[in-house]
Design a protein around this motif. Structure first.
Motif, PDB file in Angstrom:
ATOM      1  N   ASP A 153      44.063  33.170  23.010  1.00  0.00           N
ATOM      2  CA  ASP A 153      42.663  33.092  22.572  1.00  0.00           C
ATOM      3  C   ASP A 153      41.759  34.025  23.372  1.00  0.00           C
ATOM      4  O   ASP A 153      40.709  33.632  23.878  1.00  0.00           O
ATOM      5  N   LEU A 154      42.143  35.289  23.473  1.00  0.00           N
ATOM      6  CA  LEU A 154      41.405  36.276  24.256  1.00  0.00           C
ATOM      7  C   LEU A 154      40.070  36.615  23.600  1.00  0.00           C
ATOM      8  O   LEU A 154      40.014  36.952  22.421  1.00  0.00           O
ATOM      9  N   ILE A 155      38.999  36.505  24.387  1.00  0.00           N
ATOM     10  CA  ILE A 155      37.661  36.891  23.936  1.00  0.00           C
ATOM     11  C   ILE A 155      37.092  37.850  24.977  1.00  0.00           C
ATOM     12  O   ILE A 155      37.013  37.513  26.161  1.00  0.00           O
ATOM     13  N   LEU A 156      36.705  39.044  24.518  1.00  0.00           N
ATOM     14  CA  LEU A 156      36.194  40.078  25.413  1.00  0.00           C
ATOM     15  C   LEU A 156      34.760  40.407  25.045  1.00  0.00           C
ATOM     16  O   LEU A 156      34.431  40.552  23.873  1.00  0.00           O
ATOM     17  N   ASN A 157      33.911  40.543  26.053  1.00  0.00           N
ATOM     18  CA  ASN A 157      32.544  41.011  25.860  1.00  0.00           C
ATOM     19  C   ASN A 157      32.326  42.196  26.773  1.00  0.00           C
ATOM     20  O   ASN A 157      32.643  42.132  27.962  1.00  0.00           O
ATOM     21  N   GLY A 158      31.801  43.302  26.226  1.00  0.00           N
ATOM     22  CA  GLY A 158      31.536  44.491  27.019  1.00  0.00           C
ATOM     23  C   GLY A 158      32.743  45.385  27.189  1.00  0.00           C
ATOM     24  O   GLY A 158      32.693  46.340  27.959  1.00  0.00           O
ATOM     25  N   LEU A 159      33.838  45.098  26.479  1.00  0.00           N
ATOM     26  CA  LEU A 159      35.050  45.910  26.532  1.00  0.00           C
ATOM     27  C   LEU A 159      35.495  46.261  25.121  1.00  0.00           C
ATOM     28  O   LEU A 159      35.376  45.441  24.206  1.00  0.00           O
ATOM     29  N   LYS A 160      36.016  47.480  24.939  1.00  0.00           N
ATOM     30  CA  LYS A 160      36.616  47.847  23.658  1.00  0.00           C
ATOM     31  C   LYS A 160      38.052  48.280  23.908  1.00  0.00           C
ATOM     32  O   LYS A 160      38.382  48.844  24.952  1.00  0.00           O
ATOM     33  N   LYS A 161      38.904  47.990  22.936  1.00  0.00           N
ATOM     34  CA  LYS A 161      40.327  48.299  23.064  1.00  0.00           C
ATOM     35  C   LYS A 161      40.551  49.802  22.934  1.00  0.00           C
ATOM     36  O   LYS A 161      40.022  50.440  22.043  1.00  0.00           O
ATOM     37  N   ILE A 162      41.345  50.345  23.858  1.00  0.00           N
ATOM     38  CA  ILE A 162      41.718  51.763  23.805  1.00  0.00           C
ATOM     39  C   ILE A 162      43.138  51.869  23.254  1.00  0.00           C
ATOM     40  O   ILE A 162      43.357  52.490  22.235  1.00  0.00           O
ATOM     41  N   THR A 163      44.105  51.276  23.951  1.00  0.00           N
ATOM     42  CA  THR A 163      45.492  51.226  23.488  1.00  0.00           C
ATOM     43  C   THR A 163      46.134  49.971  24.042  1.00  0.00           C
ATOM     44  O   THR A 163      45.811  49.546  25.152  1.00  0.00           O
ATOM     45  N   GLY A 164      47.042  49.376  23.310  1.00  0.00           N
ATOM     46  CA  GLY A 164      47.800  48.223  23.792  1.00  0.00           C
ATOM     47  C   GLY A 164      46.944  47.221  24.536  1.00  0.00           C
ATOM     48  O   GLY A 164      46.085  46.571  23.968  1.00  0.00           O
ATOM     49  N   GLN A 165      47.161  47.145  25.842  1.00  0.00           N
ATOM     50  CA  GLN A 165      46.421  46.198  26.674  1.00  0.00           C
ATOM     51  C   GLN A 165      45.384  46.899  27.550  1.00  0.00           C
ATOM     52  O   GLN A 165      44.950  46.357  28.557  1.00  0.00           O
ATOM     53  N   GLN A 192      30.637  50.487  35.522  1.00  0.00           N
ATOM     54  CA  GLN A 192      29.976  51.558  34.782  1.00  0.00           C
ATOM     55  C   GLN A 192      30.651  51.749  33.432  1.00  0.00           C
ATOM     56  O   GLN A 192      31.826  51.402  33.263  1.00  0.00           O
ATOM     57  N   ALA A 193      29.929  52.335  32.497  1.00  0.00           N
ATOM     58  CA  ALA A 193      30.479  52.624  31.172  1.00  0.00           C
ATOM     59  C   ALA A 193      31.670  53.565  31.292  1.00  0.00           C
ATOM     60  O   ALA A 193      31.680  54.464  32.141  1.00  0.00           O
ATOM     61  N   GLY A 194      32.692  53.341  30.456  1.00  0.00           N
ATOM     62  CA  GLY A 194      33.847  54.233  30.396  1.00  0.00           C
ATOM     63  C   GLY A 194      34.942  53.948  31.401  1.00  0.00           C
ATOM     64  O   GLY A 194      35.932  54.677  31.456  1.00  0.00           O
ATOM     65  N   GLU A 195      34.806  52.900  32.202  1.00  0.00           N
ATOM     66  CA  GLU A 195      35.881  52.548  33.142  1.00  0.00           C
ATOM     67  C   GLU A 195      36.918  51.695  32.422  1.00  0.00           C
ATOM     68  O   GLU A 195      36.596  50.946  31.502  1.00  0.00           O
ATOM     69  N   THR A 196      38.178  51.791  32.869  1.00  0.00           N
ATOM     70  CA  THR A 196      39.241  51.061  32.185  1.00  0.00           C
ATOM     71  C   THR A 196      39.643  49.794  32.929  1.00  0.00           C
ATOM     72  O   THR A 196      39.569  49.717  34.146  1.00  0.00           O
ATOM     73  N   PHE A 253      41.636  48.495  28.018  1.00  0.00           N
ATOM     74  CA  PHE A 253      40.291  48.353  27.471  1.00  0.00           C
ATOM     75  C   PHE A 253      39.332  49.208  28.287  1.00  0.00           C
ATOM     76  O   PHE A 253      39.597  49.519  29.444  1.00  0.00           O
ATOM     77  N   GLU A 254      38.207  49.573  27.663  1.00  0.00           N
ATOM     78  CA  GLU A 254      37.208  50.404  28.318  1.00  0.00           C
ATOM     79  C   GLU A 254      35.861  49.704  28.249  1.00  0.00           C
ATOM     80  O   GLU A 254      35.521  49.095  27.225  1.00  0.00           O
ATOM     81  N   THR A 255      35.088  49.813  29.334  1.00  0.00           N
ATOM     82  CA  THR A 255      33.746  49.221  29.334  1.00  0.00           C
ATOM     83  C   THR A 255      32.863  50.011  28.372  1.00  0.00           C
ATOM     84  O   THR A 255      32.920  51.238  28.325  1.00  0.00           O
ATOM     85  N   THR A 256      32.061  49.297  27.605  1.00  0.00           N
ATOM     86  CA  THR A 256      31.249  49.928  26.561  1.00  0.00           C
ATOM     87  C   THR A 256      29.907  50.435  27.079  1.00  0.00           C
ATOM     88  O   THR A 256      29.291  51.288  26.454  1.00  0.00           O
ATOM     89  N   ALA A 257      29.426  49.893  28.192  1.00  0.00           N
ATOM     90  CA  ALA A 257      28.130  50.296  28.750  1.00  0.00           C
ATOM     91  C   ALA A 257      28.097  49.921  30.232  1.00  0.00           C
ATOM     92  O   ALA A 257      28.911  49.122  30.690  1.00  0.00           O
ATOM     93  N   ASP A 258      27.148  50.489  30.965  1.00  0.00           N
ATOM     94  CA  ASP A 258      26.927  50.043  32.336  1.00  0.00           C
ATOM     95  C   ASP A 258      26.518  48.578  32.279  1.00  0.00           C
ATOM     96  O   ASP A 258      25.621  48.224  31.508  1.00  0.00           O
ATOM     97  N   GLY A 259      27.169  47.747  33.048  1.00  0.00           N
ATOM     98  CA  GLY A 259      26.811  46.334  33.052  1.00  0.00           C
ATOM     99  C   GLY A 259      28.030  45.454  33.183  1.00  0.00           C
ATOM    100  O   GLY A 259      29.125  45.912  33.513  1.00  0.00           O
ATOM    101  N   PHE A 260      27.817  44.170  32.908  1.00  0.00           N
ATOM    102  CA  PHE A 260      28.879  43.189  33.066  1.00  0.00           C
ATOM    103  C   PHE A 260      29.784  43.153  31.846  1.00  0.00           C
ATOM    104  O   PHE A 260      29.325  43.265  30.713  1.00  0.00           O
TER     105      PHE A 260
END
Length: 189
Positions: free
Chosen positions: A152-164, A139-143, A166-173
């Motif tokens: 070579d880290l590539i993230l989709n559907g996650l945004k950085k909050i602090t350090g390491q 779900q959106a907002g989970e860490t 991340f938070e999910t940006t929307a409900d989904g994968f």
């Protein structure tokens, strides 16, 4: 599954209990649901026996008293308790293990990430290694925490909050890609 489902030995993840401080009783019940092989330390064995939980192995670095009949003692020899138990499980063709631990040190589990599927429950977190291309629905907002440096880290559907963290940006994968054999992540329970 039907009530006639047969659980074969080693089909379900083993349960390694290294510590139980603050571990939720309900979650312990879920991990025990399919009667896994239970390995405990001498300290956690007493706690489990007092709850009426059957133990298969007690891992020890000494000569501890057996608290139940049919319990086998596993000597850790020159290893620490977790290494000895994980070597035993990997060497006896267990495919997976759930581990309850009061402390988490990445270096204790990294050598086993390619030998057995690990899930470590520690401090209200579920920690496990992933391979590149890992994808999971949340779900959106989970860490999600990435517990080690990633090439070579590539993230989709996650945004950085602090350090390491991340938070999910929307409900989904969300998807995590990187250039190394595996990477340990943690989710809140």
């Amino acid at each position: 599954m039907s009530s006639h489902h047969i659980v074969r030995e080693k089909q379900e993840p083993a349960l390694l209990v290294l510590g139980l401080d603050g571990f939720p009783e309900e979650m312990l019940g879920q991990l025990l649901e399919w009667s896994p092989t239970v390995i405990a330390t001498a300290q956690t064995a007493e706690n489990l026996v007092s709850r009426g939980i059957k133990i298969d192995w007690i891992i020890t670095n000494g000569t501890d008293e057996v608290l139940q009949s049919d319990v086998k003692l596993m000597s850790c020899g020159d290893c620490n308790l977790s290494d000895a138990a994980l070597e035993f499980l990997a060497g006896n063709e267990y495919s997976a293990v759930n581990i309850i631990a009061d402390e988490f040190k990445l270096e204790d589990y990294e050598p086993f990430a390619d030998k057995i599927n690990l899930v470590i429950f520690n401090d209200h977190q579920k920690i496990y290694p992933i391979v590149s291309g890992f994808s999971k629905w949340k779900q959106a907002g989970e860490t999600v925490k990435i517990l080690e440096p990633a090439d070579d880290l590539i993230l989709n559907g996650l945004k950085k909050i602090t350090g390491q963290v991340f938070e999910t940006t929307a409900d989904g994968f969300f998807t995590i890609c990187f250039n190394q054999p595996f990477l340990f992540i943690a989710e809140e329970l």
